[in-house]
Write a protein that holds these residues in place. Structure first.
Motif, short mmCIF file in Angstrom:
data_model
loop_
_atom_site.label_atom_id
_atom_site.label_comp_id
_atom_site.label_asym_id
_atom_site.label_seq_id
_atom_site.Cartn_x
_atom_site.Cartn_y
_atom_site.Cartn_z
N PRO A 31 -11.09 -7.78 8.12
CA PRO A 31 -11.15 -8.75 8.85
C PRO A 31 -11.34 -10.06 8.30
O PRO A 31 -12.12 -10.41 7.23
CB PRO A 31 -12.30 -8.70 9.77
CG PRO A 31 -12.61 -7.22 9.96
CD PRO A 31 -12.15 -6.71 8.43
N GLY A 32 -10.35 -10.99 8.50
CA GLY A 32 -10.59 -12.41 7.70
C GLY A 32 -9.59 -12.57 6.52
O GLY A 32 -9.45 -13.56 5.89
N ASN A 33 -9.31 -11.26 5.90
CA ASN A 33 -8.75 -11.07 4.75
C ASN A 33 -7.26 -10.76 4.80
O ASN A 33 -6.69 -10.34 5.81
CB ASN A 33 -9.48 -10.34 3.68
CG ASN A 33 -10.74 -10.40 3.29
OD1 ASN A 33 -11.23 -11.79 3.46
ND2 ASN A 33 -11.29 -9.51 2.78
N GLU A 34 -6.53 -11.47 3.73
CA GLU A 34 -5.00 -10.94 3.70
C GLU A 34 -4.96 -9.30 3.32
O GLU A 34 -5.76 -8.79 2.77
CB GLU A 34 -4.22 -11.64 2.64
CG GLU A 34 -4.23 -13.10 3.00
CD GLU A 34 -3.34 -13.78 2.06
OE1 GLU A 34 -3.23 -15.20 2.24
OE2 GLU A 34 -3.04 -13.52 0.99
N ARG A 35 -3.72 -8.88 3.80
CA ARG A 35 -3.63 -7.34 3.39
C ARG A 35 -3.36 -7.14 1.74
O ARG A 35 -2.67 -8.07 1.08
CB ARG A 35 -2.25 -6.94 3.98
CG ARG A 35 -2.18 -5.48 4.05
CD ARG A 35 -1.00 -5.02 5.04
NE ARG A 35 -1.33 -5.23 6.21
CZ ARG A 35 -0.68 -4.98 7.43
NH1 ARG A 35 0.40 -3.97 7.20
NH2 ARG A 35 -1.22 -5.13 8.52
N GLU A 36 -4.05 -6.47 1.32
CA GLU A 36 -3.82 -6.38 -0.30
C GLU A 36 -3.57 -4.86 -0.50
O GLU A 36 -3.95 -3.75 -0.03
CB GLU A 36 -5.34 -6.66 -0.95
CG GLU A 36 -6.36 -5.77 -0.43
CD GLU A 36 -7.63 -5.83 -1.47
OE1 GLU A 36 -7.57 -6.03 -2.53
OE2 GLU A 36 -8.68 -5.20 -0.90
N GLY A 37 -2.77 -4.82 -1.62
CA GLY A 37 -2.14 -3.53 -2.26
C GLY A 37 -3.45 -2.88 -2.83
O GLY A 37 -3.84 -3.70 -3.87
N ILE A 38 -3.81 -1.49 -3.04
CA ILE A 38 -4.71 -0.92 -3.61
C ILE A 38 -4.22 -0.06 -4.76
O ILE A 38 -5.06 0.24 -5.47
CB ILE A 38 -5.96 -0.55 -2.84
CG1 ILE A 38 -5.58 0.40 -1.76
CG2 ILE A 38 -6.59 -1.80 -2.14
CD1 ILE A 38 -6.67 1.01 -1.26
N SER A 39 -3.11 0.66 -4.08
CA SER A 39 -2.68 1.96 -5.09
C SER A 39 -1.23 2.22 -4.91
O SER A 39 -0.58 1.74 -3.82
CB SER A 39 -3.51 3.22 -4.87
OG SER A 39 -3.37 3.45 -3.53
#
Length: 127
Positions: free
Chosen positions: A41-49
Motif C-alpha cells: 500500500p502506497g508503494n509502486e509495484r516493484e520487480g523482485i525476481s
C-alpha cells in the motif's frame, strides 16, 4: 491473451515461509521470462525476481536475495516463488507476469512491458 493466476499467499509470522505459484490461464503465448512483482500500500509495484525460461536462470533484487527462490515446473507450466525468512516489510500483493521480448541474458525488461497481470495474491507477514 495470456493471464496468470497467482496463489499461495497468506498470513505468516516473521521468519516464516510461503510458496507462491504462478500459472497461465487461457491461451499460452511464447514468453521468454516470468517475473514476480509486489506492491505494498502506497508503494509502486516493484520487480523482485525473474526466471528465464530457456535455461531457468534466476535473478533477484537485493532485498530478497538469499531468502527467495524462483523455480519452474515445465510439466505443470507453473512458476514458483519460495519465500523464506519472511519479514514484515515483505507484506504486499504479489503478482507474476511474462516478458514476451527475448532480451540479452540477465537483462530485465521495463515493468510496463510485462503482460498477463493477474489479481495477485496477498502476503502478510505479522506476529
Amino acid at each position: 491473451q495470456v493471464q496468470f493466476v497467482e496463489s499461495g499467499g497468506g498470513l505468516v509470522q516473521p521468519g516464516g515461509s510461503l510458496t507462491l505459484s504462478c500459472t497461465p490461464s487461457g491461451f499460452t503465448l511464447n514468453y521468454y521470462a516470468v517475473g514476480w512483482f509486489r506492491q505494498a500500500p502506497g508503494n509502486e509495484r516493484e520487480g523482485i525476481s525473474l526466471i528465464e525460461l530457456e535455461d531457468g536462470s534466476t535473478y533477484y533484487t537485493d532485498s530478497v536475495k538469499g531468502r527467495f527462490a524462483m523455480s519452474r515446473d515445465n510439466a505443470k507450466n507453473t512458476v514458483y516463488l519460495q519465500m523464506n525468512h519472511l519479514k514484515p516489510e515483505d507484506s504486499a500483493v504479489y503478482y507474476c507476469a511474462a516478458d514476451l521480448v527475448l532480451r540479452p541474458k540477465g537483462v530485465n525488461g521495463p515493468i510496463n512491458e510485462y503482460v498477463g497481470w493477474g489479481q495477485g495474491t496477498q502476503v502478510t507477514v505479522s506476529s
